[in-house]
Design a protein around this motif. Structure first.
Motif, short mmCIF file in Angstrom:
data_model
loop_
_atom_site.label_atom_id
_atom_site.label_comp_id
_atom_site.label_asym_id
_atom_site.label_seq_id
_atom_site.Cartn_x
_atom_site.Cartn_y
_atom_site.Cartn_z
N UNK A 176 0.84 -1.20 0.00
CA UNK A 176 0.00 0.00 0.00
C UNK A 176 0.88 1.25 0.00
N UNK A 177 0.50 2.20 -0.82
CA UNK A 177 1.16 3.51 -0.83
C UNK A 177 0.22 4.50 -0.16
N UNK A 178 0.64 5.10 0.94
CA UNK A 178 -0.16 6.10 1.62
C UNK A 178 0.31 7.47 1.17
N UNK A 179 -0.51 8.12 0.39
CA UNK A 179 -0.16 9.39 -0.25
C UNK A 179 -0.57 10.54 0.66
N UNK A 180 0.42 11.24 1.21
CA UNK A 180 0.14 12.30 2.17
C UNK A 180 -0.12 13.65 1.50
N UNK A 181 0.17 13.74 0.21
CA UNK A 181 -0.11 14.97 -0.55
C UNK A 181 -0.85 14.57 -1.83
N UNK A 182 -2.10 14.11 -1.71
CA UNK A 182 -2.80 13.55 -2.87
C UNK A 182 -2.98 14.57 -4.00
N UNK A 183 -2.68 14.12 -5.21
CA UNK A 183 -2.90 14.92 -6.41
C UNK A 183 -4.12 14.38 -7.15
N UNK A 184 -4.54 15.08 -8.18
CA UNK A 184 -5.69 14.60 -8.96
C UNK A 184 -5.38 13.27 -9.62
N UNK A 185 -4.15 13.11 -10.13
CA UNK A 185 -3.79 11.83 -10.75
C UNK A 185 -3.73 10.72 -9.71
N UNK A 186 -3.26 11.07 -8.49
CA UNK A 186 -3.21 10.09 -7.42
C UNK A 186 -4.60 9.63 -7.02
N UNK A 187 -5.54 10.56 -6.96
CA UNK A 187 -6.91 10.20 -6.61
C UNK A 187 -7.54 9.32 -7.68
N UNK A 188 -7.20 9.56 -8.94
CA UNK A 188 -7.70 8.71 -10.02
C UNK A 188 -7.13 7.29 -9.89
N UNK A 189 -5.85 7.21 -9.54
CA UNK A 189 -5.24 5.89 -9.32
C UNK A 189 -5.91 5.17 -8.16
N UNK A 190 -6.19 5.91 -7.10
CA UNK A 190 -6.89 5.34 -5.94
C UNK A 190 -8.22 4.72 -6.36
N UNK A 191 -9.00 5.46 -7.13
CA UNK A 191 -10.30 4.96 -7.59
C UNK A 191 -10.13 3.74 -8.49
N UNK A 192 -9.19 3.81 -9.42
CA UNK A 192 -8.96 2.71 -10.36
C UNK A 192 -8.58 1.43 -9.63
N UNK A 193 -7.71 1.54 -8.64
CA UNK A 193 -7.27 0.35 -7.90
C UNK A 193 -8.41 -0.22 -7.06
N UNK A 194 -9.29 0.65 -6.58
CA UNK A 194 -10.43 0.18 -5.80
C UNK A 194 -11.42 -0.58 -6.68
#
Length: 259
Positions: A176-194
């Motif tokens: 797991x990667x815990x992103x402490x400074x979430x970006x828009x691309x990071x949030x998209x990755x979060x959704x995709x992985x979910x």
């Protein structure tokens, strides 16, 4: 938003503190107010500061320290008494405000810590306790490759600009990667992985500011298990210099403004 000092006056409903008490507090995200000789703090976001903890050391703790603490103990489930099975952790931007706390806190648990930073801070991060340190500008550092070939169970991601494609091959099967400074691309990755039920995930982390977490950090500093590394000190009249230093993004540890 992070302040430490002495109580000069309390509101009528305040029960925990009195004038003369030494405290550390975090202020409202909405209003701030810490760059001043006097600041108004909420009782529920204020904790006592023992004599062993200086105002400067305490002032560095709240947001950066709480973020690191909660990412490790709540998100990653690390126990700071070294109990549990050993896990492998990567901390990016390990010489930063959040990063330098994350390395120290992680080593209180049963962990192997790999950390990234700039070349000038390699020895500094090693002294914080990291088991392996990578210069992020080298090929292996940019690729986040553990010198010992480890795969990371958890990443405390304090940096920006690193794509998921760099993290993924370095993660353990359930990493797991815990992103402490979430970006828009990071949030998209979060959704995709979910939605794809991926076992490897990138998860945004937002700190919950509370007195309990802050008090835990103060106690660790008092016990000598955690330290605030101060990059530089600036007088209140030169607060703009401190802000400029912060904006540069190359501070080692915390920047402190003092009266």
């Amino acid at each position: 938003m992070d302040v430490a000092g002495e109580v000069v006056e309390v509101g009528a409903e305040v029960k925990t503190f009195k004038a003369g008490d030494k405290v550390v507090a975090t202020l409202s995200f909405s209003y701030g107010g810490g760059l001043a000789e006097f600041a108004v703090a909420k009782e529920r976001l204020t904790v006592s500061r023992p004599p062993e903890v200086s105002a400067a050391d305490a002032a560095g703790l709240p947001i950066a320290g709480i973020t690191a603490l909660q990412a490790l103990t709540q998100s990653a489930g690390i126990k700071l008494d070294r109990s549990g099975q050993q896990v492998s952790i990567l901390v990016t931007a390990a010489s930063s405000g959040v990063g330098h706390y994350a390395v120290q806190l992680a080593k209180l648990g049963n962990t192997h810590v790999t950390a990234t930073c700039g070349a000038r801070n390699l020895d500094f991060v090693k002294h914080l306790g990291a088991d392996e340190v990578l210069d992020y500008k080298t090929p292996d550092g940019a690729a986040l490759k553990s010198p010992s070939g480890r795969k990371y169970d958890f990443v405390i991601h304090c940096a920006t600009g690193i794509p998921w494609s760099t993290f993924e091959p370095n993660l353990s099967p359930n990493g797991k990667v815990f992103d402490l400074t979430p970006s828009s691309s990071g949030l998209l990755t979060f959704v995709l992985k979910k939605v794809t039920f991926s076992k490897k995930q990138l998860l945004p982390v937002f700190a919950t500011l509370n007195a309990e977490s802050l008090d835990d950090l103060v106690k660790l500093v008092k016990e000598g298990k955690l330290k605030t590394v101060i990059d530089s000190r600036h007088s209140l009249s030169k607060a703009e210099d401190a802000w400029a230093k912060c904006v540069e993004g190359h501070a080692t540890g915390k920047i402190i403004v003092e009266p």
